[in-house]
Scaffold this motif. Structure first.
Motif, mmCIF file in Angstrom:
data_model
loop_
_atom_site.group_PDB
_atom_site.id
_atom_site.type_symbol
_atom_site.label_atom_id
_atom_site.label_comp_id
_atom_site.label_asym_id
_atom_site.label_seq_id
_atom_site.Cartn_x
_atom_site.Cartn_y
_atom_site.Cartn_z
ATOM 1 N N GLY A 44 71.412 72.418 16.327
ATOM 2 C CA GLY A 44 70.354 71.422 16.430
ATOM 3 C C GLY A 44 69.264 71.846 17.387
ATOM 4 O O GLY A 44 69.506 72.580 18.349
ATOM 5 N N SER A 45 68.053 71.390 17.112
ATOM 6 C CA SER A 45 66.918 71.646 17.989
ATOM 7 C C SER A 45 66.148 70.356 18.213
ATOM 8 O O SER A 45 65.683 69.732 17.254
ATOM 9 N N ILE A 46 66.037 69.960 19.472
ATOM 10 C CA ILE A 46 65.254 68.785 19.854
ATOM 11 C C ILE A 46 63.997 69.268 20.563
ATOM 12 O O ILE A 46 64.060 70.098 21.470
ATOM 13 N N ILE A 47 62.869 68.753 20.112
ATOM 14 C CA ILE A 47 61.575 69.140 20.681
ATOM 15 C C ILE A 47 60.851 67.866 21.105
ATOM 16 O O ILE A 47 60.629 66.968 20.282
ATOM 17 N N ILE A 48 60.507 67.789 22.371
ATOM 18 C CA ILE A 48 59.773 66.637 22.879
ATOM 19 C C ILE A 48 58.346 67.083 23.188
ATOM 20 O O ILE A 48 58.145 68.049 23.925
ATOM 21 N N ILE A 49 57.384 66.390 22.602
ATOM 22 C CA ILE A 49 55.988 66.711 22.889
ATOM 23 C C ILE A 49 55.599 65.977 24.168
ATOM 24 O O ILE A 49 55.399 64.769 24.178
ATOM 25 N N SER A 50 55.526 66.737 25.245
ATOM 26 C CA SER A 50 55.159 66.189 26.543
ATOM 27 C C SER A 50 53.659 66.424 26.754
ATOM 28 O O SER A 50 52.861 66.191 25.847
ATOM 29 N N SER A 51 53.271 66.890 27.920
ATOM 30 C CA SER A 51 51.854 67.092 28.220
ATOM 31 C C SER A 51 51.734 67.841 29.539
ATOM 32 O O SER A 51 52.623 67.736 30.404
ATOM 33 N N ILE A 52 50.620 68.554 29.714
ATOM 34 C CA ILE A 52 50.389 69.141 31.032
ATOM 35 C C ILE A 52 50.152 68.045 32.067
ATOM 36 O O ILE A 52 50.213 68.301 33.267
ATOM 37 N N GLY A 53 49.929 66.820 31.590
ATOM 38 C CA GLY A 53 49.838 65.692 32.508
ATOM 39 C C GLY A 53 51.112 65.521 33.319
ATOM 40 O O GLY A 53 51.078 64.981 34.431
#
Length: 254
Positions: free
Chosen positions: A139-148
């Motif tokens: 499985g691969s979980i990808i969270i779109i975060s931010s440079i914020g």
């Protein structure tokens, strides 16, 4: 087999009817994955899923979902499991930011909404897909975060706090589930030309301030984030976990 091949994989991508999420579902399908297009509005989901299926037959389904509703998130996962029997890839992309201004004026309800949608909902959804990932040892979980999440902000304080928390969520999941061959990573975009970030790039003064010292002297496009998602979801990213992949035109190093 290509290092970026996603044939036979099933991916859920939240917030995938525009911007970064839409670019990701298109690129995942292009690499062979079955994709679940999801956002609040059913007609928008159907439109994007239809566009994908016109190019890649039976590669997309539309499942509208409000990420702040736990039961709705469970329905999203259950519908995917019923259709395709598994979830190989989860991309937590949907997020909110109802407040733009100094932290001293941030209403409590806005702070609660930001933390709930951007952190707690991701926590919920990850744990809804993890059991079958553990069972299959993949499985691969990808969270779109931010440079914020890496920097302070005088106008996006609560949003930045939530994105810093997403980095830690990925690290925790990576440590807990790596033994089961489940990976968790974040992508930290800089300013990307999306509707979500329009308040930043549509203002000439803010845009100038955001890009004047950046090595590439421009903002990014959604597809430039989608490529990183393909990397993290595919065999090419199989040895990467618990990390934050910063894609910001060099803003944070200049």
């Amino acid at each position: 087999m290509s290092l970026f091949d996603l044939k036979g994989k099933v991916a859920i991508v939240t917030g995938s009817t525009r911007g970064i999420g839409e670019a990701i579902v298109h690129r995942f399908a292009e690499q062979g994955a079955k994709v679940v297009v999801s956002s609040r509005k059913a007609d928008s989901c159907e439109k994007v899923a239809g566009e994908i299926n016109a190019k890649h037959a039976d590669h997309a389904i539309a499942v509208p979902c409000n990420i702040s509703d736990k039961a709705d998130l469970q329905r999203l996962v259950d519908t995917t499991m019923k259709k395709w029997g598994k979830v190989d890839i989860l991309v937590c992309n949907a997020a909110v930011n109802p407040y733009f201004g100094p932290s001293k004026d941030l209403p409590d309800d806005a702070f609660d909404k930001i933390m709930s949608a951007n952190v707690k909902s991701n926590h919920w959804l990850c744990h809804m897909v993890l059991p079958q990932m553990v069972e299959r040892k993949d499985g691969s979980i990808i969270i779109i975060s931010s440079i914020g999440g890496l920097r302070g902000s005088p106008i996006l304080g609560a949003y930045c706090i939530s994105k810093a928390a997403d980095f830690q969520l990925a690290r925790n999941l990576a440590v807990e589930y790596g033994v089961h061959n489940v990976r968790a990573n974040c992508i930290a975009p800089g300013l990307i030309k999306t509707y979500f970030a329009k308040a930043l790039w549509d203002n000439p003064d803010i845009l100038e301030k955001s890009t004047s010292n950046a090595p590439l002297r421009r903002i990014g496009m959604p597809d430039e984030i989608a490529g990183a998602a393909v990397f993290l979801a595919s065999p090419a990213g199989a040895f990467m976990t618990g990390q934050q992949l910063v894609i910001d035109g060099g803003v944070t190093i200049a």
